[in-house]
Design an enzyme around this catalytic site. Structure first.
Site, short mmCIF file in Angstrom:
data_model
loop_
_atom_site.label_atom_id
_atom_site.label_comp_id
_atom_site.label_asym_id
_atom_site.label_seq_id
_atom_site.Cartn_x
_atom_site.Cartn_y
_atom_site.Cartn_z
CB SER A 202 42.05 46.96 44.80
OG SER A 202 43.39 46.57 44.70
CE LYS B 47 42.49 42.77 45.53
NZ LYS B 47 42.80 43.82 44.56
#
Length: 773
Positions: free
Chosen positions: A679, A722
């Site tokens: 990520s 997130k």
């Protein structure tokens, strides 16, 4: 038939019939009966006695009296304590009560007709035959053990009057009231003898059966007494040998318990076999303790016991809303399950897996679900379990063997349809002792768990009616075969507004009660709670928030007890007086415009977090250093990103040989925490380009996405967590892969309003948006 009419006092009797010629004592206590006796004593001592149809009636009406009775003479009368009297009466002849009326003293008087039978001369021989048959049958009946002296026969055996013989025998018979009344109402001597013979023959048959049964019972009792005597001898011998334990009585106790349970035939046969082994085994043998432990465990299981768990779906919805704020997706799934149960009438329960970071309410949600659907609750924590025997139990051949945690949980809850929580299923491990996750497959498979096999129990046990709920912090570490049997429901991090409501509705009232505070002694503003959330906690759930509120309540309680203040009003201004300096400062949360420092977004087991990527470019020999506990995947992303930069050096304004003369150092702070995953790919590339070109990274910006060698931005997971982390830290703009834009639908409305989401497909777009010219 000779008849004549008279009027006599009427005496009703309960539960007995008097025949002509009988002499009997009667105890009289009822007022109406006493009046009848007194009237009879004043007028010739004659009285008409009839029986009640229903003996239990205390004060009978005329409709409850038989009409045929006997005229009797009172021979003696004796007064008893309490006003009652005892009279000795002798039956004279049969009579029929015609008209009954109440006399002046409250007793009954009745006109009666005497009932007497005439015997024709041609019936004499037949009556004599019947008389002898009845006497013979009565003599046999007496000899069968009836409590009548054989000398009684001498008093009437030679009496030629067949009617007197019939009445005398009828008086001695132990038959019901209705049968005796029938004999009394039979005036004809011939008919009376025939009925009496029939009754005697029937009583003889019954007496013979009673005798046979009594003999069999006596033989069984003798056998039991013999066995008891032998057992007592064994008991005394055992005591003399120093072993006072009565194994045989214990075995009988086990047999009674086995008989009382609704066990399957296979289990019933096996347990009785174990009891027989215990019965034959010397008490001092070590194996007897193993058998006892086994029997106690198996018999303590809830075989065939189902708890009534009726529910109201509207009430269940109110309970879930009361105990938990938010978590809409979880509540909807539970209510859907209840609706299906209501319509389908099925006991087949789903296997829900609540996945989310610590502190978001997974375990407490399971407790609330149990209350909402009215089921008993039991819980097993699987964190750190690495032995398969913890799930399936040990074989009985091992010393210290015991059943697995699932069987133990069912034993503890006491029914076959509880709500069973398997907590921290993602923290199980496997080693040489087996794989506990694989052992769970049978318990959690709806097609198999109706016959779950525990190594210790050895017999199939039904788990199909259990409502299973599994919790985990992440589904990544759950084995695929086990995960395939679970219905995963994600519990995301809480937003600031959700934490504020949870604190006001649940945490603050709970801690105030625990610390002896009331609304009069403590008030706290919403702004103060928000400051606690922002400056004193950084978490996905509310555990740290709960601890800070508990700390605040303790401080207030201390000040009240020490008389420093009588009440407390906590605001933003005086919050530090109670909780001390802020733990997380505003400057830590917001990124500044700097070269080589970019804010990334990462997913961790405790929810979403911000990830600061720092890159420094210095003169050197083209080396790359990566620090900060980076995993292999993250290191590969950094190298792939660096290759992309080399391929685009002209567009980025770099020298052709920059990679030979420049050292790159990539560092992720908090080096004690391992970090891995793709990520941070675009984040590291952006930081490297910023460090190499000297271009500043825009403030209040964060990003996430995987990068390829050609610069394409690929989608990543954990978008919801997130984005919630970005909102928690005040990030205003987020760059994310275009294919992840669909995941934003799960975000709360306020998060979507506060953050500007920018979709990107290529690294060129990321650099253009993130770096200043």
């Amino acid at each position: 038939m000779d008849t004549f009419s008279r009027i006599l006092p009427l005496l009703p009797l309960r539960g007995m019939v008097i025949f002509p010629g009988m002499v009997m004592n009667l105890d009289i206590a009822r007022a109406r009966s006493l009046n009848a006796v007194n009237a009879a004593m004043r007028h010739g001592k004659k009285i008409l006695i009839v029986s009640q149809i229903k003996s239990e009636t205390e004060e009978p009406e005329l409709a409850n009296l038989y009409r045929v009775g006997v005229v009797a003479e009172i021979r003696q009368m004796l007064k008893l304590p309490g006003g009652a009297v005892r009279i000795l009466v002798e039956g004279l002849f049969r009579a029929s009560a015609d008209r009954v009326s109440e006399d002046a003293e409250g007793g009954w008087a009745a006109s009666f007709t005497e009932l007497s039978a005439r015997t024709l001369p041609e019936e004499g021989l037949e009556l004599e035959t019947l008389r002898r048959m009845v006497i013979s049958e009565f003599e046999k009946w007496v000899l069968l053990g009836k409590k009548i002296s054989p000398e009684v026969l001498l008093s009437f055996k030679d009496n030629p009057d067949a009617g007197v013989v019939a009445d005398t025998i009828a008086g001695y018979l132990d038959v019901n009231l209705k049968t005796k009344q029938l004999l009394l109402e039979t005036v004809s001597v011939k008919s009376r003898l025939e009925k009496l013979y029939e009754i005697l023959h029937k009583e003889m048959t019954i007496s013979e059966l009673e005798k046979d049964i009594a003999q069999k019972v006596h033989q069984n009792i003798e056998q039991n007494q013999k066995e008891y005597y032998l057992r007592e001898q064994i008991k005394v011998i055992s005591q003399e040998l120093g072993d006072a334990e009565d194994v045989h009585a214990e075995a009988e106790e086990y047999r009674e318990k086995i008989k009382a349970l609704p066990l399957p035939d296979e289990v019933l046969k096996g347990l009785n076999k174990e009891v027989d082994r215990l019965f034959k085994m010397p008490p001092m043998m070590a194996e007897s303790a193993v058998i006892r432990n086994y029997l106690d465990t198996v018999l303590d299981l809830p075989w065939g016991k189902y708890d009534k768990n009726g529910f109201d779906i509207n009430k269940a919805a109110r309970i879930l809303d009361k105990h938990h704020y938010g978590l809409k997706k979880v509540k909807e799934r539970i209510l859907e399950h209840l609706a299906v149960q209501k319509l389908a009438k099925t006991n087949k329960a789903p296997i829900l897996c609540l996945v989310g970071p610590p502190g978001v309410g997974k375990t407490s949600m399971a407790v609330s679900i149990a209350e909402a659907i009215n089921r008993k609750f039991t819980r097993v924590s699987l964190g750190g379990v690495r032995d398969e025997a913890e799930i399936r139990g040990h074989r009985r051949t091992y010393i210290g063997a015991m059943p697995g945690r699932i069987i133990h949980g069912m034993q503890k809850v006491g029914c076959l349809n509880p709500l069973f929580l398997l907590d921290e299923v993602d923290k199980m491990a496997s080693d040489f002792r087996g794989d506990p996750a694989s052992a769970l497959l049978e318990a959690l498979d709806p097609e198999q768990n109706h016959a779950f096999s525990d190594h210790f129990i050895e017999y199939p046990f039904d788990l199909s009616s259990v409502f299973w709920i599994v919790t985990a912090n992440t589904s990544d570490t759950i084995p695929p075969a086990l995960l395939d049997r679970l219905e995963v429901i994600e519990l995301s991090s809480y937003t600031e507004d959700e934490k504020l409501n949870i604190a006001r509705l649940h945490l603050l009232p709970k801690e105030m009660e625990a610390n002896g505070l009331t609304r009069e002694t403590l008030s706290i503003t919403s702004g103060a709670i928000r400051k606690i959330i922002r400056d004193y906690t950084r978490e996905a759930g509310v555990r740290r928030l709960e601890r800070q509120i508990a700390k605040l309540c303790r401080k207030v309680a201390y000040r009240i007890v020490t008389a420093k203040e009588t009440d407390a009003k906590v605001t933003v201004k005086n919050l530090t007086d109670y909780l001390g300096p802020c733990i997380y400062l505003e400057s830590d949360m917001r990124a500044r415009e700097e070269v080589g420092i970019v804010t990334g977004l990462a997913w961790t087991s405790v929810g979403g977090e911000l990830l600061k990527v720092e890159v420094l470019a210095a003169e050197g020999k083209g080396g790359m250093t990566l620090t900060g506990q980076l995993g292999d995947v993250m290191k590969e992303s950094a190298r792939a990103g660096y290759t992309y930069i080399r391929s685009r050096y002209k567009e980025l304004g770099l020298k052709e040989d920059f990679y030979d003369k420049t050292d790159i150092h990539i560092h992720l702070p908090e080096g004690a925490i391992p970090k891995d995953g793709p990520s941070a790919g675009i984040t590291m590339v952006t930081a490297m380009v910023s460090a190499l070109t000297g271009r500043v990274v825009k403030a209040d910006l964060a990003m996430t996405g995987e990068i390829t060698l050609s610069g394409k931005v690929l989608p990543v997971g954990g978008i919801k967590e997130k984005m919630l982390a970005a909102h928690r830290y005040g990030v205003k703009t987020v760059l994310l892969p275009e294919r992840n834009m669909q995941d934003l639908a799960e975000l709360p409305q306020k998060v979507r309003e506060d953050i500007h989401f920018v979709p990107v497909t290529h690294m060129d777009e990321v650099l253009k948006l993130a770096l200043k010219p």
